[in-house]
Design an enzyme around this catalytic site. Structure first.
Site, PDB file in Angstrom:
ATOM      1  N   ASP A  43     -12.345  -8.541  -4.034  1.00 28.45           N
ATOM      2  CA  ASP A  43     -12.933 -10.047  -4.371  1.00 28.45           C
ATOM      3  C   ASP A  43     -14.074 -10.152  -5.539  1.00 28.45           C
ATOM      4  O   ASP A  43     -13.706 -10.563  -6.461  1.00 28.45           O
ATOM      5  CB  ASP A  43     -13.189 -11.072  -3.405  1.00 28.45           C
ATOM      6  N   ASP A  69       3.941  -9.853   1.930  1.00 33.05           N
ATOM      7  CA  ASP A  69       4.277 -11.362   2.664  1.00 33.05           C
ATOM      8  C   ASP A  69       4.838 -12.329   1.686  1.00 33.05           C
ATOM      9  O   ASP A  69       4.044 -12.742   0.973  1.00 33.05           O
ATOM     10  CB  ASP A  69       2.738 -11.472   3.430  1.00 33.05           C
ATOM     11  N   ASN A  93       2.037  -4.052 -10.431  1.00 34.70           N
ATOM     12  CA  ASN A  93       1.258  -2.747 -10.677  1.00 34.70           C
ATOM     13  C   ASN A  93       0.980  -2.241  -9.237  1.00 34.70           C
ATOM     14  O   ASN A  93       0.721  -0.842  -9.072  1.00 34.70           O
ATOM     15  CB  ASN A  93       0.012  -3.018 -11.491  1.00 34.70           C
ATOM     16  N   TYR A 160       5.656   7.548  -1.129  1.00 34.12           N
ATOM     17  CA  TYR A 160       5.356   6.748  -2.247  1.00 34.12           C
ATOM     18  C   TYR A 160       6.316   7.384  -3.176  1.00 34.12           C
ATOM     19  O   TYR A 160       6.868   6.506  -4.321  1.00 34.12           O
ATOM     20  CB  TYR A 160       4.219   7.494  -2.730  1.00 34.12           C
ATOM     21  N   LYS A 164       8.951   4.800  -5.312  1.00 32.35           N
ATOM     22  CA  LYS A 164       8.948   4.633  -6.811  1.00 32.35           C
ATOM     23  C   LYS A 164      10.423   4.671  -7.058  1.00 32.35           C
ATOM     24  O   LYS A 164      10.840   4.576  -8.385  1.00 32.35           O
ATOM     25  CB  LYS A 164       7.917   5.468  -7.477  1.00 32.35           C
TER      26      LYS A 164
END
Length: 245
Positions: A43, A69, A93, A160, A164
């Site tokens: 945050d 979600d 990203n 990963y 990708k």
């Protein structure tokens, strides 16, 4: 250095509180875009990034949510639309990274890596598309990884790499599915970037990819004159060949 005019554009960059996402968001703010800085847990960093972006473009906001979600993705876009307007530019990203042997990964980590990288790209793109189709314009840029176009795999970091590869396949599929809508969908695939967590022994061309290297490709994809370039994957890797013996 390439630049482009993003005035009157609204850009959402997932995972843009820090790192590459932050640089993408700030570079688009410099080009005049109103920018939504997305975060999941960071945050304070997101607010700091948005403050810098606001100084550049005059309009920026933060938006929180889990990209895996569907309900939270809807809420994210609702918030951006209320604060800045409909999203013209989406940069997918965000994506977890777990550089460990596949057997050492927990089930939760395995799923999180695949879901944040691939499912998140799918959900955010799906949510952005209706407004882009209505407007007859849109730019979606996904972030891949160099080598995965050739189904690069290693025992280390396997989920990963698989995710990708899926991102590149999704990019090509979506480019075809939007070819009549004024929307382009492309992928930027770096190898090792200047802020990466791990650095191999040798860097192609004697250095790692800079944020500026990635920005060059991003701005090419976003430019209004690049409307015929879609479904492409540009590897920003300095000529790295992962399959070299």
């Amino acid at each position: 250095m390439l630049t482009t005019d993003l005035s009157d554009r609204v850009a959402l960059v997932t995972g843009s509180a820090n790192g590459v996402g932050r640089e993408f968001a700030l570079s688009m703010a410099e080009a005049g875009a109103s920018v939504a800085v997305h975060y999941h847990t960071s945050d304070a960093d997101a607010r700091a990034t948005a403050a810098v972006a606001r100084e550049e473009s005059g309009a920026a906001t933060t938006v929180q949510g889990d990209v895996t979600d569907p309900d939270e993705v809807d809420a994210m876009f609702d918030a951006v639309e209320a604060d800045l307007g409909t999203v013209d530019v989406l940069v997918n990203n965000v994506g977890d990274f777990a550089p460990r042997h596949w057997e050492a990964l927990s089930f939760e980590t395995w799923n999180r890596v695949i879901d944040t990288n691939l499912t998140g790209t799918y959900l955010c793109s799906k949510r952005a598309l209706p407004a882009m189709r209505d407007a007859g314009f849109g730019r979606i840029v996904n972030v891949g990884y160099a080598g995965t176009e050739r189904a690069l795999v290693y025992p280390k970091n396997f989920p990963y790499l698989v995710a990708k590869t899926g991102v590149i396949m999704f990019t090509r599929m979506l480019a075809n599915d939007t070819k009549s809508n004024g929307i382009t969908v492309n992928c930027i695939s770096p190898y090792v970037v200047e802020n990466s967590d791990e650095f191999p022994d040798e860097a192609p061309r004697g250095r790692w990819a800079s944020f500026t290297d990635l920005r060059q490709v991003l701005f090419f994809f976003l430019d209004s004159d690049s409307g015929y370039v879609s479904g492409e994957n540009v590897e920003v890797d300095g000529g790295w060949i992962p399959e070299a013996l």
